[in-house]
Design a protein around this motif. Structure first.
Motif, PDB file in Angstrom:
ATOM      1  N   UNK A  73      63.193 -60.500 110.265  1.00  9.39           N
ATOM      2  CA  UNK A  73      62.375 -61.693 110.024  1.00  9.39           C
ATOM      3  C   UNK A  73      62.701 -62.810 111.013  1.00  9.39           C
ATOM      4  N   UNK A  74      63.609 -62.550 111.956  1.00  8.13           N
ATOM      5  CA  UNK A  74      63.920 -63.550 112.975  1.00  8.13           C
ATOM      6  C   UNK A  74      64.939 -64.583 112.558  1.00  8.13           C
ATOM      7  N   UNK A  75      65.761 -64.263 111.544  1.00  5.33           N
ATOM      8  CA  UNK A  75      66.792 -65.201 111.100  1.00  5.33           C
ATOM      9  C   UNK A  75      68.191 -64.799 111.564  1.00  5.33           C
ATOM     10  N   UNK A  76      68.252 -63.709 112.316  1.00  6.88           N
ATOM     11  CA  UNK A  76      69.589 -63.261 112.743  1.00  6.88           C
ATOM     12  C   UNK A  76      70.243 -64.282 113.663  1.00  6.88           C
ATOM     13  N   UNK A  77      69.392 -65.076 114.310  1.00 11.55           N
ATOM     14  CA  UNK A  77      69.950 -66.100 115.200  1.00 11.55           C
ATOM     15  C   UNK A  77      70.793 -67.102 114.416  1.00 11.55           C
ATOM     16  N   UNK A  78      70.402 -67.353 113.165  1.00  8.71           N
ATOM     17  CA  UNK A  78      71.201 -68.261 112.334  1.00  8.71           C
ATOM     18  C   UNK A  78      72.582 -67.663 112.072  1.00  8.71           C
ATOM     19  N   UNK A  79      72.579 -66.351 111.780  1.00  7.11           N
ATOM     20  CA  UNK A  79      73.869 -65.674 111.571  1.00  7.11           C
ATOM     21  C   UNK A  79      74.685 -65.692 112.871  1.00  7.11           C
ATOM     22  N   UNK A  80      73.999 -65.383 113.976  1.00  3.87           N
ATOM     23  CA  UNK A  80      74.710 -65.369 115.256  1.00  3.87           C
ATOM     24  C   UNK A  80      75.305 -66.737 115.562  1.00  3.87           C
ATOM     25  N   UNK A  81      74.549 -67.774 115.230  1.00  7.44           N
ATOM     26  CA  UNK A  81      75.057 -69.124 115.459  1.00  7.44           C
ATOM     27  C   UNK A  81      76.264 -69.426 114.567  1.00  7.44           C
ATOM     28  N   UNK A  82      76.206 -68.899 113.340  1.00  3.43           N
ATOM     29  CA  UNK A  82      77.367 -69.067 112.458  1.00  3.43           C
ATOM     30  C   UNK A  82      78.567 -68.324 113.026  1.00  3.43           C
TER      31      UNK A  82
ATOM     32  N   UNK B 249      92.202 -81.540 120.030  1.00  3.61           N
ATOM     33  CA  UNK B 249      92.029 -80.228 119.402  1.00  3.61           C
ATOM     34  C   UNK B 249      91.691 -80.392 117.924  1.00  3.61           C
ATOM     35  N   UNK B 250      92.361 -81.336 117.256  1.00  3.74           N
ATOM     36  CA  UNK B 250      92.067 -81.589 115.840  1.00  3.74           C
ATOM     37  C   UNK B 250      90.638 -82.097 115.678  1.00  3.74           C
ATOM     38  N   UNK B 251      90.262 -83.004 116.585  1.00  3.94           N
ATOM     39  CA  UNK B 251      88.898 -83.530 116.559  1.00  3.94           C
ATOM     40  C   UNK B 251      87.885 -82.410 116.814  1.00  3.94           C
ATOM     41  N   UNK B 252      88.194 -81.542 117.798  1.00  2.00           N
ATOM     42  CA  UNK B 252      87.305 -80.423 118.107  1.00  2.00           C
ATOM     43  C   UNK B 252      87.222 -79.448 116.947  1.00  2.00           C
ATOM     44  N   UNK B 253      88.400 -79.225 116.303  1.00  2.00           N
ATOM     45  CA  UNK B 253      88.414 -78.311 115.158  1.00  2.00           C
ATOM     46  C   UNK B 253      87.568 -78.869 114.007  1.00  2.00           C
ATOM     47  N   UNK B 254      87.682 -80.183 113.766  1.00  2.00           N
ATOM     48  CA  UNK B 254      86.884 -80.805 112.699  1.00  2.00           C
ATOM     49  C   UNK B 254      85.394 -80.733 113.030  1.00  2.00           C
ATOM     50  N   UNK B 255      85.091 -80.963 114.335  1.00  2.00           N
ATOM     51  CA  UNK B 255      83.690 -80.871 114.746  1.00  2.00           C
ATOM     52  C   UNK B 255      83.181 -79.445 114.605  1.00  2.00           C
ATOM     53  N   UNK B 256      84.046 -78.479 115.025  1.00  2.00           N
ATOM     54  CA  UNK B 256      83.656 -77.069 114.924  1.00  2.00           C
ATOM     55  C   UNK B 256      83.463 -76.671 113.460  1.00  2.00           C
ATOM     56  N   UNK B 257      84.369 -77.154 112.584  1.00  2.00           N
ATOM     57  CA  UNK B 257      84.249 -76.864 111.153  1.00  2.00           C
ATOM     58  C   UNK B 257      82.992 -77.501 110.582  1.00  2.00           C
ATOM     59  N   UNK B 258      82.740 -78.731 111.008  1.00  2.00           N
ATOM     60  CA  UNK B 258      81.535 -79.419 110.549  1.00  2.00           C
ATOM     61  C   UNK B 258      80.285 -78.685 111.034  1.00  2.00           C
ATOM     62  N   UNK B 259      80.325 -78.263 112.312  1.00  2.00           N
ATOM     63  CA  UNK B 259      79.202 -77.517 112.875  1.00  2.00           C
ATOM     64  C   UNK B 259      79.012 -76.193 112.138  1.00  2.00           C
ATOM     65  N   UNK B 260      80.133 -75.533 111.820  1.00  2.00           N
ATOM     66  CA  UNK B 260      80.058 -74.271 111.080  1.00  2.00           C
ATOM     67  C   UNK B 260      79.431 -74.485 109.711  1.00  2.00           C
ATOM     68  N   UNK B 261      79.849 -75.534 109.015  1.00  2.00           N
ATOM     69  CA  UNK B 261      79.300 -75.807 107.679  1.00  2.00           C
ATOM     70  C   UNK B 261      77.820 -76.132 107.767  1.00  2.00           C
ATOM     71  N   UNK B 262      77.435 -76.885 108.822  1.00  2.00           N
ATOM     72  CA  UNK B 262      76.012 -77.215 108.994  1.00  2.00           C
ATOM     73  C   UNK B 262      75.210 -75.941 109.212  1.00  2.00           C
ATOM     74  N   UNK B 263      75.746 -75.051 110.063  1.00  2.00           N
ATOM     75  CA  UNK B 263      75.034 -73.805 110.356  1.00  2.00           C
ATOM     76  C   UNK B 263      75.014 -72.877 109.147  1.00  2.00           C
ATOM     77  N   UNK B 264      76.118 -72.860 108.396  1.00  2.00           N
ATOM     78  CA  UNK B 264      76.133 -72.058 107.163  1.00  2.00           C
ATOM     79  C   UNK B 264      75.078 -72.564 106.187  1.00  2.00           C
ATOM     80  N   UNK B 265      75.026 -73.884 106.046  1.00  2.00           N
ATOM     81  CA  UNK B 265      74.072 -74.467 105.113  1.00  2.00           C
ATOM     82  C   UNK B 265      72.641 -74.192 105.562  1.00  2.00           C
TER      83      UNK B 265
END
Length: 635
Positions: free
Chosen positions: A172-181, A467-483
């Protein structure tokens, strides 16, 4: 986060060409948009058409299931399968923009020596290039929901819920969301690893810095002690100079005092010499006067004697001649007067002589005193001059020593004033040397190492913060993409669920489509539940439902999913396997109804003849005659 479109317009397969492939010697199989039904008895070669399609599209599972050389028609050295896509332009855009032709041909060549290759519009291309071309059309032949070979409905029902969800996402074309996660998670893992690595390095750097900080403190103490020692040595050198300077000053002062004494002695001696000279002169004058007085006294005594003698003669003459007496008397008187005068002068001369002798004696005493004083002063002067000479000699020696001490002291530093005793300063130097001996092992690079490691620590601290800032951003980005992924999946399943239930009702069934473990993308899965003839819905698996129930349930789900699948082409081989005639007819009716709302192309293979179905736009009959498959289009 928006999904970028993968295709410019929908396309369809115009025909599939088989050459020396399996049971086909040569066949051109035309297709139309919408539903294309391929029918014929078992063994006629129906499934070979779908296999040829997936093979031409570069499907990988066929390569793993059997050798490609086994697909070449017996007795032939090479086979070729080709798929011709409609690439005509609509509104100025083509489905495959790289080509200007209205038809686009993908071919695959198979040789009995095991070699094979792909062509696109009759030019050799790589398998990756084929994938790239198909990706423009949103076609993935490896996805079983796009090309579902014989028995794959059961496979779809048997695979675990996680794999089923991934298959649906890709279709259905949603695999990109998984790939982004996954990319975000990989990025987070990288950031975590980076942060952990930096923190490890930071901890090591802190421990190393603590060591070098201690060494640097010892180094600083050593440097302070060296400076203190240098200061003490400088103070000691100048203390010796000051002590020598005082000695020189004392000598100079003493010489000055002696010279003043010498000056006074010289002045006294000069005065004494003058007095001596004067005394000598006076004495000489007195001696001269005494000599004169002696001569005068002798003269006067002589005159007195002569006068007395004359007087005696006259006295004698008086008796001799009276005539002469008068004259003699006159002479006697004169003589007596002369004698008296002579006596008076003698007395006066004797008195003067005595007086002069007294003066002479006094003058002689003075002269002697002056001579003695002169001798004493001369002796004192001689001693004093000798002493001054010795002092000046000593002074020159001490001045030379002072100059040497000044040169030595200047090498230690500029002049300093100190009142301390040299022994006290030497004691301080001794104590300082003792302290320095305890710091002999301090590295000369301690300061550099400390500063380098401090700078490294500061850099690592900055990197750790980053690195902590990047990790928080990466975690935030991951949560956004998961959501976003959960949201897209839930929206999809909400639509599919409604259609799935509607279709199930038509075959006397109930069920649901559920997303399980939505919080964990690795454990998240697609679960189907179904129940027939009033039974409570149960999770679809190979043990709970019968084969027909599973096929019907999966087909209901596939039909509900069709309008969301991105691929313009779908292939399905014997979906009705295990279905009873009623459900088979119902599924086909649902498929035809779907065609009215869809612009997709379906290649459906069925072994039997469909009754009460007249709306199929393109029916292709396949039969095998004398070991060779043939096709014909039936209306």
């Amino acid at each position: 986060m928006k999904m970028s479109p993968k295709t410019n317009k929908r396309t369809c397969i115009k025909e599939i060409i088989l050459e020396n492939f399996m049971s086909y010697e040569y066949a051109r199989i035309p297709f139309k948009p919408g539903l294309n039904l391929i029918s014929g008895p078992n063994g006629a070669g129906k499934s070979s058409i779908l296999l040829a399609l997936s093979l031409a599209l570069g499907q990988s599972h066929t390569e793993r299931s059997r050798k490609l050389s086994d697909l070449i028609r017996r007795g032939e050295e090479m086979a070729r399968v080709s798929v011709v896509f409609d690439n005509s332009s609509r509104e100025g855009r083509r489905p495959i923009p790289d080509s200007d032709s209205d038809a686009y041909v993908l071919s695959r060549y198979l040789k009995d020596d095991g070699n094979y290759w792909h062509e696109a519009n009759y030019e050799t291309v790589t398998k990756e290039e084929v994938k790239r071309i198909l990706s423009q059309l949103s076609i993935n032949p490896d996805n079983m929901l796009i090309v579902m070979h014989q028995g794959m409905i059961d496979v779809f029902g048997a695979i675990d819920s996680q794999e089923r969800l991934k298959t649906v996402e890709e279709a259905v074309g949603l695999s990109e969301y998984r790939e982004r996660i996954l990319k975000a998670r990989e990025n987070l893992s990288h950031k975590l690893s980076e942060e952990e690595s930096i923190n490890t390095m930071l901890e090591e750097a802190q421990n190393t810095l603590e060591h070098w900080e201690e060494e640097y403190e010892r180094y600083q103490r050593k440097q302070r002690l060296k400076k203190e020692k240098k200061r003490f040595e400088r103070e000691y050198a100048w203390a010796k100079w000051w002590r020598q300077k005082e000695k020189v000053n004392r000598l100079e002062s003493k010489i000055d005092t002696k010279k003043e004494d010498l000056k006074e002695i010289n002045q006294d001696l000069e005065r004494t010499e003058e007095k001596e000279e004067q005394s000598k002169t006076d004495l000489e004058e007195l001696e001269y006067e005494l000599e004169n007085l002696h001569r005068d006294l002798i003269h006067h005594e002589k005159n007195e004697t002569e006068a007395t003698a004359k007087l005696d003669i006259l006295e004698e003459l008086k008796e001799l001649d009276q005539d002469v007496l008068k004259e003699l008397t006159e002479n006697t008187e004169e003589l007596e007067e002369n004698i008296e005068k002579a006596e008076q002068k003698t007395e006066e001369t004797q008195s003067s002589l005595v007086d002069k002798k007294q003066k002479r004696n006094k003058s002689r005493e003075k002269y002697t005193d002056h001579r003695v004083r002169k001798a004493v002063l001369s002796f004192r002067r001689e001693l004093l001059e000798e002493e001054i000479s010795d002092l000046e000699k000593d002074l020159r020696k001490n001045k030379e020593e002072l100059k040497e001490l000044e040169t030595e002291a200047e090498e230690k530093g500029s002049k300093v004033q100190t009142d301390r005793n040299s022994r006290d300063i030497l004691e301080d130097i001794r104590v300082t040397n003792a302290k320095l001996s305890n710091l002999e092992d301090v590295s000369a690079d301690a300061e550099k190492m400390y500063k380098d490691h401090k700078e490294l620590l500061e850099e690592l601290e900055e990197k750790a913060e980053k690195a902590e800032e990047n990790r928080k951003k990466a975690l935030e980005e991951l949560e956004i993409r998961r959501e976003r992924w959960r949201s897209e999946i839930q929206q999809l399943l909400k639509k599919v669920r409604k259609t799935y239930r509607t279709i199930l009702e038509r075959v006397n069934g109930v069920g649901d489509v559920r997303l399980i473990n939505p919080q964990d993308i690795d454990e998240a899965g697609l679960e189907l539940t179904v129940g027939f003839r009033g039974a409570e819905p149960q999770t679809l698996d190979a043990y709970t439902q019968s084969g027909g129930e599973r096929s019907t349930s999966i087909m209901c789900f596939l039909l509900a999913l069709q309008q969301h699948i991105k691929s313009p082409v779908r292939g399905l081989d014997e979906f009705e396997l295990h279905m009873d005639p009623r459900n088979r007819q119902m599924m086909m009716r649902e498929l035809l109804d779907l065609m009215e709302e869809s612009d997709s192309q379906y290649l459906v293979i069925t072994p039997g003849r469909l009754v009460e179905i007249e709306e199929v736009p393109n029916v292709i009959a396949v039969q095998n005659t004398a070991g060779s498959s043939e096709v014909r289009v039936a209306t």
